[in-house]
Write an enzyme that holds these catalytic residues in place. Structure first.
Site, PDB file in Angstrom:
ATOM      1  N   ARG A 165       5.864 -12.976   8.997  1.00  9.69           N
ATOM      2  CA  ARG A 165       6.605 -11.771   8.685  1.00  9.69           C
ATOM      3  C   ARG A 165       7.950 -11.796   9.383  1.00  9.69           C
ATOM      4  O   ARG A 165       8.177 -12.522  10.337  1.00  9.69           O
ATOM      5  CB  ARG A 165       5.810 -10.538   9.077  1.00  9.69           C
ATOM      6  CG  ARG A 165       5.536 -10.448  10.579  1.00  9.69           C
ATOM      7  CD  ARG A 165       5.077  -9.073  11.047  1.00  9.69           C
ATOM      8  NE  ARG A 165       4.942  -8.100   9.996  1.00  9.69           N
ATOM      9  CZ  ARG A 165       3.785  -7.519   9.664  1.00  9.69           C
ATOM     10  NH1 ARG A 165       2.694  -7.836  10.307  1.00  9.69           N
ATOM     11  NH2 ARG A 165       3.743  -6.610   8.727  1.00  9.69           N
ATOM     12  N   GLU A 168       0.871  -1.170   0.000  1.00 10.59           N
ATOM     13  CA  GLU A 168       0.000   0.000   0.000  1.00 10.59           C
ATOM     14  C   GLU A 168       0.908   1.219   0.000  1.00 10.59           C
ATOM     15  O   GLU A 168       1.838   1.295   0.807  1.00 10.59           O
ATOM     16  CB  GLU A 168      -0.871   0.024   1.264  1.00 10.59           C
ATOM     17  CG  GLU A 168      -1.838   1.190   1.253  1.00 10.59           C
ATOM     18  CD  GLU A 168      -2.549   1.418   2.594  1.00 10.59           C
ATOM     19  OE1 GLU A 168      -2.141   0.798   3.600  1.00 10.59           O
ATOM     20  OE2 GLU A 168      -3.498   2.211   2.610  1.00 10.59           O
ATOM     21  N   LYS A 173       5.037   0.089  10.683  1.00  9.83           N
ATOM     22  CA  LYS A 173       4.909   1.436  10.135  1.00  9.83           C
ATOM     23  C   LYS A 173       4.595   2.448  11.225  1.00  9.83           C
ATOM     24  O   LYS A 173       5.152   3.534  11.270  1.00  9.83           O
ATOM     25  CB  LYS A 173       3.760   1.451   9.118  1.00  9.83           C
ATOM     26  CG  LYS A 173       4.209   1.226   7.694  1.00  9.83           C
ATOM     27  CD  LYS A 173       3.020   1.213   6.750  1.00  9.83           C
ATOM     28  CE  LYS A 173       3.389   0.487   5.463  1.00  9.83           C
ATOM     29  NZ  LYS A 173       2.210   0.185   4.642  1.00  9.83           N
TER      30      LYS A 173
END
Length: 562
Positions: free
Chosen positions: A265, A40, A275
């Site tokens: 991950r 994104e 983030k």
RNA sequence: AGCCUGGUGGUGUAAUGGUAGCACAGAUGUUUUUGGUACAUCUAGUCGGGGUUCGAAUCCCUGCCGGGCUGCCA
């Protein structure tokens, strides 16, 4: 195919590659493999993304397939073209090529809209007037089922009409949603009539003001995969619970059905990678920005001096599995050293200079001595370094009262100056505080180049820089950003910041050859580590070096133990 | 608490019913004009308890522990 079998013997396939391999063998998707990397554009790429990029492009490449770069731009309030551009730059820098397959989820807004209408017409979707708050209440909890709302039974005609008004901007943000009718009592919360379209009166970087409604992730992602003919949709573990929904859309829309496979991950110790937390570091000024060399962002790593090869190799070495993991940064550093040891040119530089005067060396004489550029690579050739009466050596390389295993300079000791001469320390000069400020030494002219004709041995070899020829520089030494292996452990991760993560040294001395160093080029300062020019702050007049990683240092290790 | 998911040396990852291997880290040694590199050696592991089997990390049961999920974020 034989190539595949060979590599299979050498390196066993991870579980994803095993699945892909089996499906290709079975002729699924006509043996085609097509993956995608779908970030994104709402932030910068980091090491975790690098793992995903290497996985997606790697799997495609290994099976003779393709990998798309897809910007998942379904939420215009969070996304910016600035991020999209940075993402493309980073993927390219890492060494991957999506050719003409740059895709956007927004490319499919028309199709998605049609599919939404199709679902309404078949009675599988409805416009819901519940506010976010009300919807949350009716959704139930982890243990209690949700309850159906009254809007669930609206007629197809009314739904169509309302949805059209949503699209036309007749309603305010958040006043209505389009939901899909699945199962309000499903134990999987994602199946409790999830929202597939929400009203957002915001301009979109790609579609401008065309849309007042935007599809949710769940409604956009799988379908985007489907449209692009993706065969394997690789994503992280938190989407596991979304897989039934992913499948539901493909089945109910009757479209190409990629297989979603989830993997764990990447987590790195002594750093944060989410983030949100990285944003906090930037906003609170704990780091200089997204490209701060201590950040695990691709831009930070690049500025720090990490090479694409080292990051690709790291991504491969961390492996792919489903269990939670915490990778040791030592592995990252290993990959960097492993790459740069073979490629980086050797140079000499002194971080904490100590003046040395060679008393028996002629005043005003400057010799050009040959120095090998890279002992690991004969092709790298050699250069010349100036030698003169006054030099700098590393303060750490002298001890007035050396312990047992110290092989370097001390009063009366003889050492080798790399590629130059043997020198012996004859006198120690101190200032009023008893601080050593200068060394007086003698050299042996017979040892030019660093070899003694009489076969005399010395224990230590020191790096050095000729004082009158030295370049001044600022050098930035980096250490782990956090002092705790898992900074997220405690309440507030910022309380675990390492106060010594950045050490700036000024008045460092470099050999003149370094005036030719270019931004983006890595070199080794012998005995110290790998360095590069800082891409933002360095200039020919004002050299600024970043230490990417120190060399392994068994002497430091020995000292630490004692 | 419900659902999903996972547990192999310090870390990561293989072995899918048949000798628990590899990498990083750690230790020791050899070589060395970088206390680097290279090379060699060593240390160290199947979450617990039952069961099936000639044989279990692998299959079954059970317990324990970790992660994810209650956005109109992705």
């Amino acid at each position: 195919m034989s190539e595949l079998q060979d590599s299979q013997k050498e390196a066993p396939l991870d579980f994803i590659r095993s699945i892909v391999h089996e499906e290709v063998e079975a002729g699924k998707n006509d043996g085609r493999v097509h993956t995608r990397f779908p970030p994104e554009p709402n932030g910068y790429l980091h090491l975790g993304h690098a793992k995903s990029i290497c996985l997606n492009f790697g799997v495609a490449d290994e099976f003779g397939g393709l990998c798309n770069l897809r910007l998942d731009d379904t939420n215009p309030v969070a996304e910016k073209t600035e991020y999209a551009e940075a993402i493309m730059e980073d993927v390219r820098w890492l060494g991957f090529d999506w050719e003409d397959r740059l895709c956007h989820a927004s490319d499919y807004f028309d199709q998605l809209h049609e599919w939404a209408i199709q679902l309404i017409k078949s009675g599988k979707a409805y416009v819901c007037d519940l506010s976010a708050e009300e919807m949350r209440k009716k959704r139930g909890t982890l243990t209690e089922p949700g309850v159906k709302c009254c809007f669930r039974e609206r007629s197809v005609e009314e739904n169509l009409e309302l949805f059209a008004k949503m699209r036309d901007g007749d309603f305010e943000d958040g006043s209505r949603t389009l939901r899909v009718k699945i199962d309000m009592s499903s134990p999987n919360l994602n199946m409790r009539d999830p929202v597939i379209y929400r009203i957002v009166h915001a301009d979109h970087p790609k579609t401008g003001d065309k849309w007042k409604i935007y599809p949710s992730y769940d409604f956009a992602h799988g379908q985007s995969d489907s449209i692009e003919g993706i065969t394997h949709s690789l994503c992280t573990l938190e989407f596991e619970d979304h897989r039934p929904l992913y499948n539901w859309f493909c089945e109910n829309l009757g479209i190409h059905h990629p297989r979603q496979i989830e993997f764990a991950r990447l987590n790195l110790n002594y750093v944060v990678m989410s983030k949100r937390k990285m944003l906090r570091l930037v906003e609170d000024g704990h780091v200089s920005g997204w490209s701060d060399p201590r950040m695990p962002t691709i831009q930070g790593l690049r500025r720090r001096g990490y090479t694409p090869e080292s990051i690709r190799n790291f991504s491969e070495k961390v492996g792919v599995a489903k269990r939670d993991n915490m990778i040791d940064v030592a592995l990252l550093e290993h990959c960097l050293r492993n790459d740069l040891n073979k490629k980086a040119l050797r140079r000499m530089g002194v971080l904490r200079p100590l003046k040395v005067v060679i008393e028996n060396y002629p005043k005003d004489q400057v010799e050009k001595l040959d120095a090998i550029n890279n002992p690991e690579d004969p092709e790298a050739g050699s250069r010349t370094v100036p030698f003169s009466r006054e030099l700098y050596i590393e303060r750490d390389d002298f001890m007035e009262d050396p312990p047992k295993k110290f092989f370097r300079l001390g009063p009366g000791r003889e050492v080798r100056l790399r590629y130059a001469y043997y020198i012996t320390c004859t006198e120690v000069v101190k200032d009023g505080n008893g601080e050593v400020v200068e060394l007086r030494c003698s050299y042996d002219p017979e040892t030019k180049g660093g070899d003694s004709p009489d076969g005399r041995k010395v224990k230590g070899t020191l790096h050095w820089v000729s004082a009158p020829n030295a370049l001044n520089a600022e050098v930035r030494l980096y250490d782990r950003l956090f002092s705790k292996e898992n900074p997220e452990d405690g309440e507030d991760f910022t309380s675990n910041l390492n106060p010594d993560s950045l050490l700036t040294l000024s008045n460092c001395k470099l050999e003149p050859e370094l005036a030719r160093a270019e931004s983006g080029e890595s070199f080794q300062l012998e005995r110290l580590g790998y360095f590069c020019l800082d891409s933002e702050d360095s200039s020919p007049e004002n050299l600024v070096l970043n230490r990417t990683a120190p060399l392994r240092d068994s002497w430091a290790k020995l000292q630490k133990r004692n």
